[in-house]
Write a protein that holds these residues in place. Structure first.
Motif, PDB file in Angstrom:
ATOM      1  N   UNK A  12      -8.710  15.058  -0.736  1.00 29.73           N
ATOM      2  CA  UNK A  12      -8.249  15.298   0.633  1.00 29.73           C
ATOM      3  C   UNK A  12      -7.607  16.679   0.824  1.00 29.73           C
ATOM      4  N   UNK A  13      -7.403  17.424  -0.274  1.00 28.03           N
ATOM      5  CA  UNK A  13      -6.692  18.694  -0.157  1.00 28.03           C
ATOM      6  C   UNK A  13      -7.640  19.798   0.304  1.00 28.03           C
ATOM      7  N   UNK A  14      -7.334  20.382   1.418  1.00 28.85           N
ATOM      8  CA  UNK A  14      -8.147  21.473   1.968  1.00 28.85           C
ATOM      9  C   UNK A  14      -7.340  22.759   1.850  1.00 28.85           C
ATOM     10  N   UNK A  15      -7.405  23.371   0.687  1.00 23.90           N
ATOM     11  CA  UNK A  15      -6.566  24.518   0.415  1.00 23.90           C
ATOM     12  C   UNK A  15      -7.388  25.564  -0.322  1.00 23.90           C
ATOM     13  N   UNK A  16      -7.490  26.736   0.283  1.00 23.95           N
ATOM     14  CA  UNK A  16      -8.227  27.841  -0.319  1.00 23.95           C
ATOM     15  C   UNK A  16      -7.245  28.709  -1.091  1.00 23.95           C
ATOM     16  N   UNK A  17      -7.458  28.809  -2.396  1.00 22.52           N
ATOM     17  CA  UNK A  17      -6.545  29.558  -3.253  1.00 22.52           C
ATOM     18  C   UNK A  17      -7.293  30.630  -4.028  1.00 22.52           C
ATOM     19  N   UNK A  18      -6.623  31.746  -4.255  1.00 21.01           N
ATOM     20  CA  UNK A  18      -7.175  32.815  -5.063  1.00 21.01           C
ATOM     21  C   UNK A  18      -6.366  33.002  -6.326  1.00 21.01           C
ATOM     22  N   UNK A  19      -6.831  33.853  -7.227  1.00 20.47           N
ATOM     23  CA  UNK A  19      -6.107  34.087  -8.487  1.00 20.47           C
ATOM     24  C   UNK A  19      -4.772  34.774  -8.247  1.00 20.47           C
ATOM     25  N   UNK A  20      -3.818  34.479  -9.138  1.00 16.70           N
ATOM     26  CA  UNK A  20      -2.474  35.063  -9.038  1.00 16.70           C
ATOM     27  C   UNK A  20      -2.105  35.790 -10.328  1.00 16.70           C
ATOM     28  N   UNK A  21      -2.313  35.125 -11.446  1.00 18.58           N
ATOM     29  CA  UNK A  21      -1.971  35.689 -12.752  1.00 18.58           C
ATOM     30  C   UNK A  21      -2.842  35.010 -13.796  1.00 18.58           C
ATOM     31  N   UNK A  22      -2.826  35.567 -14.986  1.00 20.41           N
ATOM     32  CA  UNK A  22      -3.638  34.982 -16.053  1.00 20.41           C
ATOM     33  C   UNK A  22      -2.961  33.782 -16.700  1.00 20.41           C
ATOM     34  N   UNK A  23      -1.621  33.798 -16.745  1.00 20.22           N
ATOM     35  CA  UNK A  23      -0.910  32.751 -17.482  1.00 20.22           C
ATOM     36  C   UNK A  23       0.359  32.350 -16.742  1.00 20.22           C
ATOM     37  N   UNK A  24       0.677  31.071 -16.855  1.00 19.87           N
ATOM     38  CA  UNK A  24       1.949  30.556 -16.343  1.00 19.87           C
ATOM     39  C   UNK A  24       2.626  29.762 -17.450  1.00 19.87           C
ATOM     40  N   UNK A  25       3.908  30.023 -17.641  1.00 21.08           N
ATOM     41  CA  UNK A  25       4.716  29.291 -18.614  1.00 21.08           C
ATOM     42  C   UNK A  25       5.577  28.312 -17.826  1.00 21.08           C
ATOM     43  N   UNK A  26       5.403  27.029 -18.082  1.00 26.07           N
ATOM     44  CA  UNK A  26       6.025  25.986 -17.265  1.00 26.07           C
ATOM     45  C   UNK A  26       7.150  25.292 -18.017  1.00 26.07           C
ATOM     46  N   UNK A  27       8.314  25.236 -17.377  1.00 28.69           N
ATOM     47  CA  UNK A  27       9.423  24.413 -17.884  1.00 28.69           C
ATOM     48  C   UNK A  27       9.612  23.239 -16.943  1.00 28.69           C
ATOM     49  N   UNK A  28       9.596  22.044 -17.494  1.00 30.29           N
ATOM     50  CA  UNK A  28       9.765  20.850 -16.678  1.00 30.29           C
ATOM     51  C   UNK A  28      11.218  20.472 -16.506  1.00 30.29           C
ATOM     52  N   UNK A  29      11.581  20.144 -15.287  1.00 31.47           N
ATOM     53  CA  UNK A  29      12.912  19.600 -15.008  1.00 31.47           C
ATOM     54  C   UNK A  29      13.016  18.239 -15.688  1.00 31.47           C
ATOM     55  N   UNK A  30      14.194  17.911 -16.189  1.00 31.04           N
ATOM     56  CA  UNK A  30      14.372  16.644 -16.911  1.00 31.04           C
ATOM     57  C   UNK A  30      13.968  15.446 -16.062  1.00 31.04           C
ATOM     58  N   UNK A  31      14.289  15.473 -14.772  1.00 30.95           N
ATOM     59  CA  UNK A  31      13.953  14.331 -13.930  1.00 30.95           C
ATOM     60  C   UNK A  31      12.448  14.248 -13.686  1.00 30.95           C
ATOM     61  N   UNK A  32      11.761  15.381 -13.666  1.00 32.97           N
ATOM     62  CA  UNK A  32      10.297  15.338 -13.609  1.00 32.97           C
ATOM     63  C   UNK A  32       9.753  14.606 -14.833  1.00 32.97           C
ATOM     64  N   UNK A  33      10.322  14.894 -15.990  1.00 31.39           N
ATOM     65  CA  UNK A  33       9.875  14.234 -17.218  1.00 31.39           C
ATOM     66  C   UNK A  33      10.218  12.756 -17.182  1.00 31.39           C
ATOM     67  N   UNK A  34      11.409  12.437 -16.710  1.00 33.64           N
ATOM     68  CA  UNK A  34      11.852  11.052 -16.680  1.00 33.64           C
ATOM     69  C   UNK A  34      10.963  10.193 -15.789  1.00 33.64           C
ATOM     70  N   UNK A  35      10.469  10.777 -14.703  1.00 29.52           N
ATOM     71  CA  UNK A  35       9.649  10.012 -13.766  1.00 29.52           C
ATOM     72  C   UNK A  35       8.159  10.269 -13.952  1.00 29.52           C
ATOM     73  N   UNK A  36       7.772  10.847 -15.084  1.00 30.30           N
ATOM     74  CA  UNK A  36       6.363  11.025 -15.394  1.00 30.30           C
ATOM     75  C   UNK A  36       5.639  11.976 -14.470  1.00 30.30           C
TER      76      UNK A  36
END
Length: 989
Positions: free
Chosen positions: A861-885
Motif C-alpha cells: 500500500x506504500x506509494x512512496x518514490x525514493x532516491x538514493x541517499x548514501x551507500x551505508x547506514x549504521x543503525x542503533x536500536x532504541x531499547x524499547x524498539x528491541x523490547x517490542x520487536x
C-alpha cells in the motif's frame, strides 16, 4: 549482628580482600540460586585477585566461618547457597592464564564465563565444548564444581572428560596441584605435602573398587557423589596414571577452592545439519532415540508439547517455531550432525530413512505420525539451539502459583529403558495429581522433567517427597543415575545412601573429612545434607507472607499478594539469563559494573524480600532499595529477553511510587517529570533556559543544586516549537493516520516531526495531528511522570491523551509516533494504569513510524518514490524498539532507500536512557555503557555513513560521546524524497 560476625567483617575489610558486603540487601541477593532454596549468608566478598580470595578464605577459617565459592549462581540444586561467607569469583577472577594452541589446552581462573572464554578462543579456531544451556553466565569454576555436561556430551563428554588439571587451595591453606599422577605416586616426591593426601584418597578408591564397580551406574550422565571411580584401577588413564583433578570435578566446592583450571580444547565445529524429528507420540519419540543415536549425531535434544506451546507464546521464539515446526507434534527430537557438508546431508537422509523403517510417516495415524524437517540454514540452527537451551526458563514462564519444580529432573537411564522410564514416571505424576514437562538430552537418556507444584503449600511439599522417592526407585530399577547433570546440592545429596548404599556413602564422608576435617568448604552438600524438603531452607518457607501493599499499577494478570505484584516478582527463578555479557540488550548497567545488585535477578530478589518483609519495615521505599534500582535504566530489555518475562522497568515504577508516597521525590526528578507541562513557556524563554550550557559557572550550580552533570550539555530549548498550527495535512481522500507528536520532538527536535509529515504526505496519507478539543496544552503519554513514580499524574496525562486518541482508535486509524519510549508507553504501561478498555483500544492501534511504513510497504500500500541517499547506514536500536520487536521494522524501512546498505550495531542500551545520562552520579556509568559497543562503532564509521537512531536520548548520547549527528528514520526517508516533489504542508480541505 553478632560479635563474631562483626569481627569477621572488620578483619576482611582491614586485610584487603576486595569488596566486602555484609548489608542485608546484598546478603539477600546471594541467598538464592536457580533452585527452590534460600539460605542467608553471613556476608559476601568479591575478590579482585586469587590472592585476595585465598586471604579471605584464611580469615574465614580463623574465625570458624564456612566458605561458599560462587560463580554465576545458576545452580538448580542449591549448591551455591549456604550460611557462611560467599566468595564471588565472577566479577574479577576471569582471566585466561595461558593458552597452548598446539596442545589445545588453556588454564583459566574460576570466574571466567563459558561464552566469554569461547569468544576469546574463537580467533584461534578453538572452543571449550561443554556447551551447557547457561553458557552465557556459567563460570568454568562452577561448571567444574558441578561436572557439567552440555547438549553435545554424546561427542565431547562431561567436564571431567575435559579438565586436565586443577590448582586449588586446601582447607588448611595449602596450595596444591591436582592432575595426572602415577597410581603408586612414584612421581610425587616423599616430601611433597600432597603425597599423604593423595595416598589416603587413592587408598579409599582401591579399597572400594569392587563396590564402585557394583554400585556406580554405567551411564555417562552420572555426577552424583564424589568421583571415587577416578581413584580406582579401572578409572586409570590409558598410560596407567590417575587424574586426581577428577576427584575435585563434581565436588561442588566441598573439598577445595579452585584457583586455576586447565582445560582440554577442541577445534571449532564446522558446518552442521539439524534434523527436526516430529512425533505424534511422546512414547514413540523416546523409543526411537536409541536407534537415532546409532547414526552418531553429536546431540539429540528433546522438546515436548508443553515446551512447544509455551515457546509459541514467547515473542522471541515464536518466529523460530514457525520456521520449522510442522503440524502439532507431541514431541520433537532435534538431531544434530557436525561432519563434512556432504556427510551431513547423507546422515540427514539416513535419519529420514530410519524413521520410515520405524514406521513413521506424515500420512500415518497419530502414534506413528511424524517425519524429519531438515534444517541447513545456520541462522535457523542457532535460533533453534537458543530456544532449546532456554527450555527450563520457557517452562518457568507459567503465570501460576504452581511452577515446574527441579528435584528429579536430572535422572539418567540407559537408552533402551528410556521410553518405559518416561511412561512409568508420567504415571507417578498422574497418581499424585500433577504433570511433568520434558526436555533436553534424549541422546544420553537424561531428560529434564519438572513436576508442576506450588511449594508454598505443605501438601505439595509432601507430594514432592513422594514423587522423589518413587522416581528414584524407578531409576534404581533401570540401573540409572539419580544425578545426571546438575549435581547434588541440597536436592539430591540426601538420597545418596539409597542410590549408592551405606558403604559408598560412608566413603564419600571419608573423602570429605580427609580434605576438609572442619567443614570449611560448602558444608551440607554431597555428604551430611539436610532433608531436601526442609522448608526452613526454602525460598518460600512456612512463614513466607506478602505484606499488605496496594500497587500503583495493575498487576492482576499475575497470582499472589500485593495485587499480583508479588507474583510478577516471583517469576524470577534466578536462572541468570540477565547476567549475559554480550548479545541482546538486557541489563546494560550490569555489563559495566558486573555487580549482582545491578542485574534483573539481583533487583528481583531484593523486591521479593522487601515485599515479604524479610528486609525490614518499609524496605520497598527505603534508600537501600533506591540504591538497588539506581542503575536500572528502564531499558525494558528484560521484558522481552528474560525468559520468564520479569519487567524490571515496570517494577521500578512501583518502588518510585512508594517513595513518592513518603515524600521522597527530589527536585531534579520533579523538574524532569513535569517537563511536558512547562515546555511551552520554557520555549518562549529559550534564551534564558539555555544560559546554563553557555556558562560553566551556571552548569556547576545546576550540578550542585539539582544533580545535572556540569560535563553534559542539556537538550537545547528552541523558539520554533512544533505547535499544531494545523491539525490535518495531506490529501483529503488519502488513507487516514494520526501522528502523535511527543513532547521531546515538539520541544527540542521539531525537524523530525516535519520530516515525518513530509514523508507521510508524499506517500498520500491524510495526517491528523491529534490535540485537545479546547486547543490547550498538547497531549502527552505520561512517560516522564512514570519515570519519577508520579503514577497519578501519569494516569491524568494518559487519560487526557486517550480522550483525544480514542476516536481514531475506534475507527482503526493508525496512531503513529516517532519517539519509541513515548509511543510504546501507550502499548505498555498505559494499559496498567486502570483506564479501562480505552487504553487497550489505543494500544492496539499505536505504531512506531517505522512499524507503520514497514507494514504499509509489506502490504503493497506504500506509494512512496525514493532516491538514493548514501551507500551505508549504521543503525542503533532504541531499547524499547528491541523490547517490542520493532528492529526488523526499522531495518526494512531503511532498506526502502535504494542502494542503502543497512548495518545494525550489536549494542545494548546507549547509556543515556532519558535523564540517566545527565545525572552527575550516573554519568560515568552512562558513558561506560555507550563505550561497550555503540560509541566505538560510531567513531569508526566513515564520515559519509549515515548514523541512524530513533531515540531522542540515543541521538544525544551519540553526539556527546562520538561527536556524530544521528538521524531519525523519518529524516532518512525525507532525504530520499525527490527534490522536485512539491509537498505543501497545508491544511486539507
Amino acid at each position: 549482628m553478632s560479635g563474631s560476625v562483626v569481627d569477621l567483617e572488620r578483619r576482611l575489610r582491614v586485610e584487603n580482600v576486595g569488596e566486602v558486603k555484609f548489608d542485608a540487601f546484598t546478603r539477600g541477593r546471594y541467598a538464592t540460586d536457580a533452585s527452590s532454596y534460600q539460605i542467608m549468608p553471613l556476608g559476601v566478598v568479591v575478590p579482585e585477585s586469587i590472592e585476595q580470595a585465598t586471604r579471605a578464605i584464611g580469615i574465614a577459617r580463623a574465625e570458624g566461618v564456612p566458605v561458599l565459592a560462587r560463580g554465576g549462581g545458576t545452580s538448580q540444586c542449591g549448591q551455591t547457597v549456604n550460611s557462611g561467607l560467599v566468595i564471588d569469583a565472577s566479577k574479577h577472577l576471569d582471566k585466561i592464564l595461558s593458552l597452548d594452541t598446539d596442545a589445545r589446552t588453556c588454564r583459566v581462573e574460576p570466574g571466567i564465563v563459558l561464552d566469554e572464554l569461547n569468544r576469546r578462543l574463537k580467533p584461534h579456531g578453538l572452543w571449550f565444548p561443554v556447551d551447557i544451556s547457561t553458557a552465557s553466565r556459567a563460570t568454568i569454576g562452577g561448571m567444574a564444581g558441578n561436572n557439567s555436561c552440555g547438549g553435545r556430551s554424546l561427542r565431547y563428554g562431561t567436564m571431567r572428560d575435559n579438565v586436565v588439571s586443577i590448582d586449588a587451595v586446601l582447607a588448611d591453606g595449602t596450595a596444591a596441584h591436582f592432575g595426572a599422577v602415577q597410581a603408586d605416586l612414584s612421581d610425587v616426591a616423599a616430601a611433597d605435602p600432597r603425597r599423604a593426601l593423595f595416598a589416603d584418597v587413592l587408598g579409599i578408591g582401591d579399597r572400594e573398587a569392587s563396590e564402585v564397580m557394583a554400585r556406580f551406574p554405567a551411564v555417562q550422565r552420572r555426577v552424583g557423589g564424589y568421583n571415587l571411580d577416578a581413584l580406582t584401577p579401572a578409572g586409570s588413564q590409558s598410560d596407567g596414571r590417575v587424574n586426581l583433578a577428577h576427584l575435585l570435578v563434581g565436588s561442588e566446592g566441598t573439598l577445595a577452592y579452585s584457583t586455576a583450571i586447565e582445560l582440554k580444547l577442541s577445534p571449532l565445529l564446522g558446518r552442521r545439519a539439524v534434523g527436526a524429528c516430529h512425533f505424534g507420540s511422546f512414547y514413540e519419540a523416546m523409543n526411537a532415540t536409541q536407534h537415532i543415536v546409532a547414526l552418531k549425531p553429536i546431540a539429540v535434544e528433546l522438546v515436548d508439547r508443553t515446551m512447544i506451546g509455551l515457546a509459541a507464546e514467547n515473542p522471541v521464539f515464536r518466529p523460530t517455531l514457525g520456521a520449522f515446526l510442522r503440524g502439532e507434534p507431541e514431541a520433537l527430537l532435534l538431531v544434530e550432525f557436525a561432519e563434512s557438508e556432504d556427510e551431513n546431508r547423507r546422515r540427514l537422509a539416513r535419519l529420514g530413512q530410519l524413521l520410515g523403517d520405524l514406521g513413521f510417516g506424515w500420512d500415518r495415524e497419530r502414534s506413528k505420525w511424524g517425519g524429519v524437517v531438515e534444517v541447513l540454514d545456520p541462522s535457523l540452527q542457532t535460533a533453534i539451539a537458543e530456544m532449546r537451551a532456554a527450555g527450563l526458563n520457557i517452562m518457568m514462564s507459567m503465570k501460576d502459583e504452581r511452577k515446574p519444580v527441579s528435584f528429579i529432573e536430572d535422572c539418567a537411564v540407559p537408552l533402551p529403558h528410556l521410553a518405559e522410564y518416561t511412561a512409568a514416571l508420567t504415571e507417578v505424576f498422574e497418581k499424585h495429581g500433577t504433570r511433568g514437562t520434558w526436555y533436553a538430552h534424549a541422546s544420553e537418556g537424561c531428560l529434564h522433567v519438572r513436576p508442576v507444584l506450588n511449594l508454598k503449600l505443605d501438601k505439595d511439599v509432601r507430594t514432592m517427597r513422594a514423587i522423589a522417592e518413587e522416581a528414584f526407585a524407578l531409576v534404581r530399577a533401570y540401573k540409572g543415575s539419580h544425578s545426571g547433570e546438575h549435581g547434588d546440592g541440597i536436592v539430591r545429596s540426601e538420597f545418596h545412601e539409597a542410590m549408592f548404599g551405606s558403604r559408598l556413602t560412608r566413603a564419600f564422608e571419608e573423602v570429605k573429612d580427609r580434605f576438609d576435617p572442619d567443614g570449611l568448604f560448602n558444608p551440607g552438600k554431597i555428604v551430611r545434607a539436610p532433608r531436601f524438603d526442609d522448608r526452613r531452607n526454602f525460598r518460600f518457607g512456612r512463614d513466607y507472607r506478602i505484606a499488605d501493599f496496594k500497587p500503583a499499577l495493575d498487576w492482576s494478570t499475575y497470582p499472589g499478594g500485593a495485587g499480583g505484584l508479588s507474583g510478577a516478582v516471583e517469576m524470577c527463578n534466578n536462572n541468570g539469563e540477565c547476567r549475559k555479557l554480550a548479545g541482546g540488550a538486557m541489563c546494560p548497567s550490569y555489563r559495566v559494573t558486573r555487580d549482582e545488585r545491578d542485574v534483573t535477578r539481583g533487583r528481583a530478589n531484593s523486591l521479593r524480600l522487601a515485599l515479604s518483609g524479610q528486609l525490614g519495615a518499609k524496605a520497598l521505599s527505603s534508600d537501600e532499595m533506591a540504591e538497588t534500582l539506581k542503575l536500572c535504566v528502564s531499558c525494558k530489555a528484560c521484558r522481552r529477553e528474560c525468559p520468564t518475562g520479569v519487567d524490571m522497568a515496570r517494577m521500578k515504577i512501583e518502588v518510585l511510587a512508594a517513595r513518592v508516597r513518603e515524600g521522597k521525590l527530589g527536585p531534579r526528578e520533579r523538574l524532569i517529570a513535569y517537563l511536558p507541562r512547562y515546555a511551552g513557556w520554557a520555549s518562549r524563554l529559550h534564551g534564558l533556559m539555555n544560559l546554563r550550557d553557555r556558562s560553566p559557572a551556571l552548569a556547576a550550580v545546576s550540578e550542585r543544586l539539582l544533580g545535572f552533570s556540569a560535563k553534559r550539555r542539556l537538550p537545547k530549548w528552541r523558539s520554533d516549537r512544533f505547535a499544531d498550527r494545523r491539525d490535518v495535512y495531506g490529501p483529503a481522500t488519502g488513507p487516514e493516520i494520526a501522528l502523535f507528536a511527543d513532547t521531546f520532538h515538539r520541544t527540542f527536535e521539531r525537524e523530525k516531526i516535519d520530516a515525518a509529515l513530509r514523508v507521510l504526505v508524499a506517500a498520500g496519507y491524510r495526517v491528523h495531528i491529534p490535540g485537545p478539543a479546547d486547543g490547550g496544552r498538547p497531549i502527552c503519554c505520561g512517560r516522564t511522570f512514570l519515570s519519577a513514580g508520579l503514577v497519578e499524574e501519569a494516569r491524568v496525562e494518559a487519560a487526557r491523551s486517550h480522550d483525544v486518541l480514542l476516536p481514531f482508535a475506534e475507527r482503526n486509524v493508525p496512531i503513529v509516533g516517532l519517539e519509541p519510549s513515548c509511543l510504546l508507553t501507550f502499548r505498555d504501561e498505559a494499559t496498567a494504569l486502570r483506564l479501562g478498555e480505552s487504553a487497550n483500544k489505543v494500544a492496539a492501534n499505536a505504531l512506531l513510524f517505522e512499524e507503520f511504513i514497514a507494514r504499509e510497504s509489506g502490504a503493497g500500500r506504500l506509494r512512496l518514490s525514493l532516491g538514493p541517499v548514501a551507500a551505508k547506514a549504521l543503525l542503533h536500536g532504541h531499547c524499547h524498539q528491541k523490547s517490542f520487536g520493532a528492529m526488523s521494522a526499522i531495518e526494512r524501512t531503511l532498506r526502502l532507500v535504494p542502494g542503502l546498505d543497512v548495518q545494525t550495531i550489536e549494542s545494548s542500551c546507549c547509556g543515556m536512557a532519558g535523564a540517566f545520562g545527565y545525572q552527575a552520579e550516573t554519568m560515568d556509568i552512562s558513558l561506560a555503557m555507550g563505550e561497550l559497543a555503540l560509541l566505538p562503532r560510531v567513531r569508526s564509521a566513515e564520515a559519509e555513513t549515515l548514523i541512524v537512531a530513533d531515540g531522542f536520548s540515543c541521538r544525544h548520547q551519540i553526539l556527546d560521546g562520538a561527536n556524530r549527528t544521528a538521524l531519525h528514520v523519518a529524516e532518512v526517508l525525507d532525504l530520499a524524497l525527490p527534490t522536485s516533489t512539491d509537498i505543501r504542508l497545508s491544511q486539507s480541505d
